[in-house]
Design a protein around this motif. Structure first.
Motif, PDB file in Angstrom:
ATOM      1  N   UNK A  43     -11.253  26.525   6.561  1.00  0.00           N
ATOM      2  CA  UNK A  43     -10.980  26.452   7.873  1.00  0.00           C
ATOM      3  C   UNK A  43     -12.327  25.214   9.087  1.00  0.00           C
ATOM      4  N   UNK A  44     -11.803  25.807  10.212  1.00  0.00           N
ATOM      5  CA  UNK A  44     -12.134  25.581  11.163  1.00  0.00           C
ATOM      6  C   UNK A  44     -13.793  25.431  10.877  1.00  0.00           C
ATOM      7  N   UNK A  45     -14.606  23.864  10.858  1.00  0.00           N
ATOM      8  CA  UNK A  45     -15.955  23.543  10.730  1.00  0.00           C
ATOM      9  C   UNK A  45     -16.211  23.347   9.257  1.00  0.00           C
ATOM     10  N   UNK A  60      -3.303  13.894   0.786  1.00  0.00           N
ATOM     11  CA  UNK A  60      -2.319  14.096   1.608  1.00  0.00           C
ATOM     12  C   UNK A  60      -1.847  15.073   2.597  1.00  0.00           C
ATOM     13  N   UNK A  61      -2.605  15.055   3.670  1.00  0.00           N
ATOM     14  CA  UNK A  61      -2.775  16.196   4.920  1.00  0.00           C
ATOM     15  C   UNK A  61      -1.593  17.003   4.954  1.00  0.00           C
ATOM     16  N   UNK A  62      -1.376  18.050   4.945  1.00  0.00           N
ATOM     17  CA  UNK A  62       0.239  18.782   4.795  1.00  0.00           C
ATOM     18  C   UNK A  62      -0.017  19.880   6.511  1.00  0.00           C
ATOM     19  N   UNK A  63      -1.041  19.914   7.105  1.00  0.00           N
ATOM     20  CA  UNK A  63      -1.766  20.386   7.482  1.00  0.00           C
ATOM     21  C   UNK A  63      -2.570  20.631   8.137  1.00  0.00           C
ATOM     22  N   UNK A  64      -2.899  20.683   9.885  1.00  0.00           N
ATOM     23  CA  UNK A  64      -4.087  20.569  10.300  1.00  0.00           C
ATOM     24  C   UNK A  64      -4.566  19.569  11.066  1.00  0.00           C
ATOM     25  N   UNK A  80      -1.410  15.967   9.947  1.00  0.00           N
ATOM     26  CA  UNK A  80      -0.669  16.526   8.849  1.00  0.00           C
ATOM     27  C   UNK A  80       0.214  15.310   8.482  1.00  0.00           C
ATOM     28  N   UNK A  81       0.624  14.885   7.291  1.00  0.00           N
ATOM     29  CA  UNK A  81       1.564  14.185   7.269  1.00  0.00           C
ATOM     30  C   UNK A  81       0.771  12.209   6.956  1.00  0.00           C
ATOM     31  N   UNK A  99     -12.307  22.615  15.457  1.00  0.00           N
ATOM     32  CA  UNK A  99     -11.261  23.650  16.391  1.00  0.00           C
ATOM     33  C   UNK A  99     -10.211  24.072  15.122  1.00  0.00           C
ATOM     34  N   UNK A 100     -10.044  23.537  14.590  1.00  0.00           N
ATOM     35  CA  UNK A 100      -8.525  22.949  13.881  1.00  0.00           C
ATOM     36  C   UNK A 100      -8.262  23.311  11.837  1.00  0.00           C
TER      37      UNK A 100
END
Length: 137
Positions: A43-45, A60-64, A80-81, A99-100
Motif C-alpha cells: 500500500x502507499x508508503x 517484476x512490477x505488475x501494478x502501480x 508496471x511492466x 501516493x501509489x
C-alpha cells in the motif's frame, strides 16, 4: 502437471515490513529448482526492511509505482511492466511510493535450506523520504 487454483492472501510479517503489505505465494523453494516466488502488494508508503539474497532477486512490477533502493544510496523508480535484478548479496529494499500502491512478483532461488534471504533493519523514514525526493516524488 499441477494446477493450483488459488493461494491465500497473507499479511506480510511486521518484523520484515513497514506498513500494510500482503502476499500470495506462487512457489515455495523445493527440489530440484529451489525457486521461491510471490506476488507482493504494497500500500502507499509500505516497504520491505533492508535485506539481501544469497543468489540474488528478480522483481517484476505488475501494478502501480514503487521504489527499489540500495545501501550505496542508489534508488530506482519502477512502474508496471518493469523488472529490477538485485545481485547476490546486495542489501536493498523495495516498496510503494507515498501516493501509489505497488505490486510485484518477487523471485529468488534458494539453496536447499530456504530462500536464501537475510532480513535486516527497517528502512527509516529519513531514508524513505530521501529516496522519494531523489526520484522526482
Amino acid at each position: 502437471m499441477e494446477h493450483i487454483a488459488e493461494t491465500p492472501t497473507l499479511k506480510a510479517p511486521a518484523e520484515r515490513f513497514t506498513g500494510d503489505v500482503h502476499l500470495n505465494m506462487i512457489e515455495a523453494p523445493a527440489e530440484p529448482a529451489h525457486l521461491a516466488a510471490a506476488l507482493v502488494r504494497f500500500t502507499p508508503g509500505a516497504r520491505s526492511n533492508w535485506h539481501s539474497h544469497a543468489k540474488g532477486q528478480v522483481l517484476y512490477v505488475t501494478d502501480g509505482v514503487g521504489l527499489v533502493g540500495t545501501r550505496d544510496g542508489g534508488v530506482v523508480r519502477v512502474s508496471a511492466g518493469e523488472t529490477v535484478k538485485c545481485p547476490a548479496g546486495e542489501e536493498h529494499w523495495h516498496g510503494a511510493t507515498d501516493t501509489t500502491l505497488m505490486a510485484h512478483i518477487a523471485m529468488v532461488v534458494g539453496d536447499g535450506g530456504g530462500d536464501g534471504t537475510t532480513w535486516l533493519e527497517p528502512v527509516t523514514e529519513g531514508q524513505y523520504t530521501a529516496a522519494l525526493e531523489g526520484t522526482g516524488r
